[in-house]
Motif scaffolding. Structure first.
Motif, PDB file in Angstrom:
ATOM      1  N   ALA A 279       1.365  -1.333   0.172  1.00 40.08           N
ATOM      2  CA  ALA A 279      -0.130  -0.110   0.115  1.00 40.08           C
ATOM      3  C   ALA A 279       1.239   1.414   0.193  1.00 40.08           C
ATOM      4  CB  ALA A 279      -1.109   0.244   1.255  1.00 40.08           C
ATOM      5  N   LEU A 280       0.616   2.019  -1.285  1.00 43.19           N
ATOM      6  CA  LEU A 280       1.748   3.469  -1.119  1.00 43.19           C
ATOM      7  C   LEU A 280       0.760   4.720  -1.108  1.00 43.19           C
ATOM      8  CD1 LEU A 280       3.974   4.892  -1.774  1.00 43.19           C
ATOM      9  CD2 LEU A 280       3.189   4.375  -4.954  1.00 43.19           C
ATOM     10  N   SER A 281       1.144   5.162   0.143  1.00 40.42           N
ATOM     11  CA  SER A 281       0.336   7.338   0.015  1.00 40.42           C
ATOM     12  C   SER A 281       0.773   7.813  -0.874  1.00 40.42           C
ATOM     13  CB  SER A 281       0.758   7.220   1.269  1.00 40.42           C
ATOM     14  OG  SER A 281       1.995   7.446   1.622  1.00 40.42           O
ATOM     15  N   ILE A 282       0.420   8.933  -0.802  1.00 39.77           N
ATOM     16  CA  ILE A 282       1.064  10.460  -2.417  1.00 39.77           C
ATOM     17  C   ILE A 282       1.470  11.107  -1.427  1.00 39.77           C
ATOM     18  CG2 ILE A 282      -1.103   9.546  -3.239  1.00 39.77           C
ATOM     19  CD1 ILE A 282      -2.376  11.836  -2.217  1.00 39.77           C
ATOM     20  N   ALA A 283       1.476  12.102  -0.664  1.00 33.11           N
ATOM     21  CA  ALA A 283       1.948  13.011  -0.295  1.00 33.11           C
ATOM     22  C   ALA A 283       2.608  13.540   1.176  1.00 33.11           C
ATOM     23  CB  ALA A 283       0.993  14.182  -0.458  1.00 33.11           C
ATOM     24  N   SER A 284       4.360  13.832   1.326  1.00 30.92           N
ATOM     25  CA  SER A 284       5.448  13.381   1.611  1.00 30.92           C
ATOM     26  C   SER A 284       4.473  13.825   3.083  1.00 30.92           C
ATOM     27  CB  SER A 284       6.019  14.591   1.608  1.00 30.92           C
ATOM     28  OG  SER A 284       6.964  14.646   2.378  1.00 30.92           O
ATOM     29  N   PRO A 285       4.899  12.952   4.341  1.00 31.71           N
ATOM     30  CA  PRO A 285       5.588  11.700   3.427  1.00 31.71           C
ATOM     31  C   PRO A 285       5.097  10.490   3.356  1.00 31.71           C
ATOM     32  CG  PRO A 285       5.056  11.562   6.099  1.00 31.71           C
ATOM     33  CD  PRO A 285       4.671  12.815   5.669  1.00 31.71           C
ATOM     34  N   ALA A 286       5.383  10.398   1.692  1.00 35.69           N
ATOM     35  CA  ALA A 286       5.170   9.317   1.536  1.00 35.69           C
ATOM     36  C   ALA A 286       5.742   8.407   1.949  1.00 35.69           C
ATOM     37  CB  ALA A 286       5.769   9.013   0.077  1.00 35.69           C
ATOM     38  N   ARG A 287       4.488   6.915   2.075  1.00 33.27           N
ATOM     39  CA  ARG A 287       4.657   6.015   2.729  1.00 33.27           C
ATOM     40  C   ARG A 287       4.521   5.029   1.942  1.00 33.27           C
ATOM     41  NH1 ARG A 287       2.616   9.237   7.001  1.00 33.27           N
ATOM     42  NH2 ARG A 287       3.856  10.177   8.368  1.00 33.27           N
ATOM     43  N   LEU A 288       5.316   3.695   2.347  1.00 35.91           N
ATOM     44  CA  LEU A 288       4.663   2.361   1.412  1.00 35.91           C
ATOM     45  C   LEU A 288       4.777   0.915   2.527  1.00 35.91           C
ATOM     46  CD1 LEU A 288       4.492   0.353  -1.321  1.00 35.91           C
ATOM     47  CD2 LEU A 288       6.673   0.287  -1.438  1.00 35.91           C
ATOM     48  N   TYR A 289       3.754   0.377   2.391  1.00 36.19           N
ATOM     49  CA  TYR A 289       3.794  -0.414   3.690  1.00 36.19           C
ATOM     50  C   TYR A 289       3.185  -1.807   3.009  1.00 36.19           C
ATOM     51  CZ  TYR A 289       2.136   3.727   6.707  1.00 36.19           C
ATOM     52  OH  TYR A 289       2.275   4.417   7.595  1.00 36.19           O
ATOM     53  N   LYS A 290       4.067  -3.230   3.599  1.00 35.11           N
ATOM     54  CA  LYS A 290       4.345  -3.783   3.005  1.00 35.11           C
ATOM     55  C   LYS A 290       3.126  -5.322   4.287  1.00 35.11           C
ATOM     56  CE  LYS A 290       7.389  -7.691   3.812  1.00 35.11           C
ATOM     57  NZ  LYS A 290       8.205  -8.220   4.441  1.00 35.11           N
ATOM     58  N   ILE A 291       2.267  -5.581   3.474  1.00 38.24           N
ATOM     59  CA  ILE A 291       1.669  -6.031   3.750  1.00 38.24           C
ATOM     60  C   ILE A 291       1.000  -7.318   4.091  1.00 38.24           C
ATOM     61  CG2 ILE A 291      -1.539  -6.048   4.612  1.00 38.24           C
ATOM     62  CD1 ILE A 291      -1.532  -3.455   2.947  1.00 38.24           C
ATOM     63  N   LYS A 292       0.567  -8.514   5.235  1.00 32.96           N
ATOM     64  CA  LYS A 292       0.644  -9.928   5.061  1.00 32.96           C
ATOM     65  C   LYS A 292       0.299 -10.307   6.636  1.00 32.96           C
ATOM     66  CE  LYS A 292       2.961 -14.430   4.061  1.00 32.96           C
ATOM     67  NZ  LYS A 292       3.484 -15.468   3.711  1.00 32.96           N
ATOM     68  N   ASN A 293      -0.988 -11.072   6.225  1.00 32.04           N
ATOM     69  CA  ASN A 293      -2.057 -11.490   7.138  1.00 32.04           C
ATOM     70  C   ASN A 293      -2.509  -9.734   8.064  1.00 32.04           C
ATOM     71  OD1 ASN A 293      -2.398 -13.735   6.583  1.00 32.04           O
ATOM     72  ND2 ASN A 293      -0.908 -13.925   7.231  1.00 32.04           N
ATOM     73  N   ASP A 294      -1.861  -9.632   8.785  1.00 36.27           N
ATOM     74  CA  ASP A 294      -2.306  -8.658  10.790  1.00 36.27           C
ATOM     75  C   ASP A 294      -1.073  -8.360  10.608  1.00 36.27           C
ATOM     76  OD1 ASP A 294      -4.393  -9.620  11.203  1.00 36.27           O
ATOM     77  OD2 ASP A 294      -4.641  -9.894  13.002  1.00 36.27           O
ATOM     78  N   GLU A 295       0.128  -8.323   9.752  1.00 40.38           N
ATOM     79  CA  GLU A 295       1.596  -8.005  10.036  1.00 40.38           C
ATOM     80  C   GLU A 295       1.285  -6.384   8.488  1.00 40.38           C
ATOM     81  OE1 GLU A 295       6.136  -8.911   9.379  1.00 40.38           O
ATOM     82  OE2 GLU A 295       4.686  -9.928   9.069  1.00 40.38           O
ATOM     83  N   LYS A 296       1.900  -5.211   9.627  1.00 42.98           N
ATOM     84  CA  LYS A 296       2.274  -4.678   8.108  1.00 42.98           C
ATOM     85  C   LYS A 296       2.987  -3.435   8.672  1.00 42.98           C
ATOM     86  CE  LYS A 296      -2.912  -4.204   7.917  1.00 42.98           C
ATOM     87  NZ  LYS A 296      -3.985  -5.125   9.416  1.00 42.98           N
ATOM     88  N   VAL A 297       4.332  -3.847   8.022  1.00 47.81           N
ATOM     89  CA  VAL A 297       5.854  -3.397   8.338  1.00 47.81           C
ATOM     90  C   VAL A 297       5.561  -1.833   6.678  1.00 47.81           C
ATOM     91  CG1 VAL A 297       8.209  -3.852   7.617  1.00 47.81           C
ATOM     92  CG2 VAL A 297       6.064  -5.402   8.854  1.00 47.81           C
ATOM     93  N   LEU A 298       6.181  -0.803   8.022  1.00 48.84           N
ATOM     94  CA  LEU A 298       7.000   0.119   6.975  1.00 48.84           C
ATOM     95  C   LEU A 298       8.461  -0.054   5.654  1.00 48.84           C
ATOM     96  CD1 LEU A 298       5.672   3.071   5.902  1.00 48.84           C
ATOM     97  CD2 LEU A 298       7.241   3.966   7.814  1.00 48.84           C
TER      98      LEU A 298
END
Length: 352
Positions: A106-125
């Motif tokens: 999941a990738l957000s738009i504006a600054s600070p732009a954040r990209l998360y890796k998602i698996k099950n309940d785990e969300k990692v920046l």
């Protein structure tokens, strides 16, 4: 419900419009039946993908995700929403989503732009960019290990980040490795369809009405001009798709003047090196997303925007307006069914 979400996120994989089996002749579709799942009307939903199990995963402008899944028990589609997407209380505006066989991203738009890796309940920046001009627009994967996301220029070139390790780490390409950008060149974060991938080939459509092309999964790049209208910052290419390595289509226009239909639809048959205007001065006008229909021999296309749904069965030379219902983005499940997202809703579209 938690069990359903875990299962879906564990197997999520995005639907690719890549290798599609050709048929002898194209059909004639005349209508579309729309089944709406209404959420919050204030939400903007521009990122969705069809999963491996034919469920639909989507992200919203308020930082959440959701799933549309078919239930055998009641023989209808149901929605699980909201699903938190961040590892903390940060309110992200998500416009891009992609997945491998192992993880969602999941990738957000504006600054600070954040990209998360998602698996099950785990969300990692896994990536964050704090540049004041950071603004990311779209993301796709070539395979389970290699993926790409693109965004607006922060220096003298387009922002391009790439992973080669399954999304655990991402590296931003230097401007020395990319064509020189035009002033403020970026992409429209309207439908998460600024990137098209077929095999190792990658095409990126920009606000400058240019198409970047890489034959080797982002190692090297060229850029080609197109004739799509580009006289002001609200004009340009909003969406691009390829049927195979040679045949592609792009659409855009000006969202502030959505009825204008001049120089907003282009087609290529040489892999994006040259582009020709099609359906010039014919509807549709501005549209934010275009996708090829599978098994359509590269002739069948669907385009959506907030002014409605349109269909072509002659590679974009002519179009039929199927509905006035507005959407931001669409993903095609098969030759008769698609899912689309708009202002506060996810919808199933059945073409006949």
């Amino acid at each position: 419900m938690k069990r359903i979400v875990l299962l879906i996120l564990g197997v999520v994989v995005f639907f690719s419009c890549g290798k599609k089996e050709a048929v002898a002749k194209s059909r004639e579709l005349n209508e579309v039946f729309i089944i709406n799942h209404q959420l919050d009307s204030l939400l903007s939903i521009r990122a969705l993908e069809i999963t491996k199990d034919d469920n639909v995963f989507f992200l919203t402008s308020n930082g959440y995700g959701g799933v549309v899944y078919y239930s055998d028990a009641d023989e209808k589609s149901n929605v699980v929403y909201p699903i938190p997407m961040a590892h903390d209380s940060v309110n992200n505006n998500f416009r891009a989503f992609a997945a491998t066989n192992y993880n969602g991203f999941a990738l957000s738009i504006a600054s600070p732009a954040r990209l998360y890796k998602i698996k099950n309940d785990e969300k990692v920046l896994v990536y964050q960019e704090n540049h004041p001009k950071a603004f990311y627009d779209s993301m796709e994967f070539w395979n389970d290990q290699e993926g790409i996301a693109i965004g607006d220029s922060t220096d003298d070139c387009l922002s391009v980040i790439i992973t080669r390790d399954g999304g655990n780490t991402w590296k931003k390409l230097s401007c020395n490795d990319l064509p020189k950008g035009t002033e403020n060149e970026g992409a429209f974060a309207a439908s998460d369809t600024n990137i098209a991938i077929i095999g190792n080939n990658t095409w990126v459509a920009t606000t400058a009405s240019r198409v970047y092309y890489s034959p080797d999964k982002g190692e090297t790049w060229r850029v080609y001009n197109t004739p799509i209208v580009k006289a002001k910052e609200t004009e340009g290419i909003y969406s691009i798709d390829f049927y195979d390595e040679l045949n592609g289509f792009a659409i855009g226009g000006d969202y502030t003047k959505p009825d204008n239909n001049a120089a907003n639809k282009i087609r290529t048959n040489d892999g994006g090196k040259t582009w020709q205007l099609v359906a010039q001065n014919q509807n549709p006008g501005y549209r934010s997303c275009v996708q090829y229909i599978p098994n359509g021999n590269g002739k069948e296309l669907v385009a959506v925007g907030f002014k409605g749904v349109d269909y072509s069965n002659d590679s974009g030379d002519s179009w039929k307006h199927l509905s006035d219902e507005g959407f931001y983005t669409i993903r095609i499940l098969n030759d008769s069914v698609a899912y689309a997202a708009g202002a506060g809703r996810i919808s199933k579209l059945v073409f006949k």
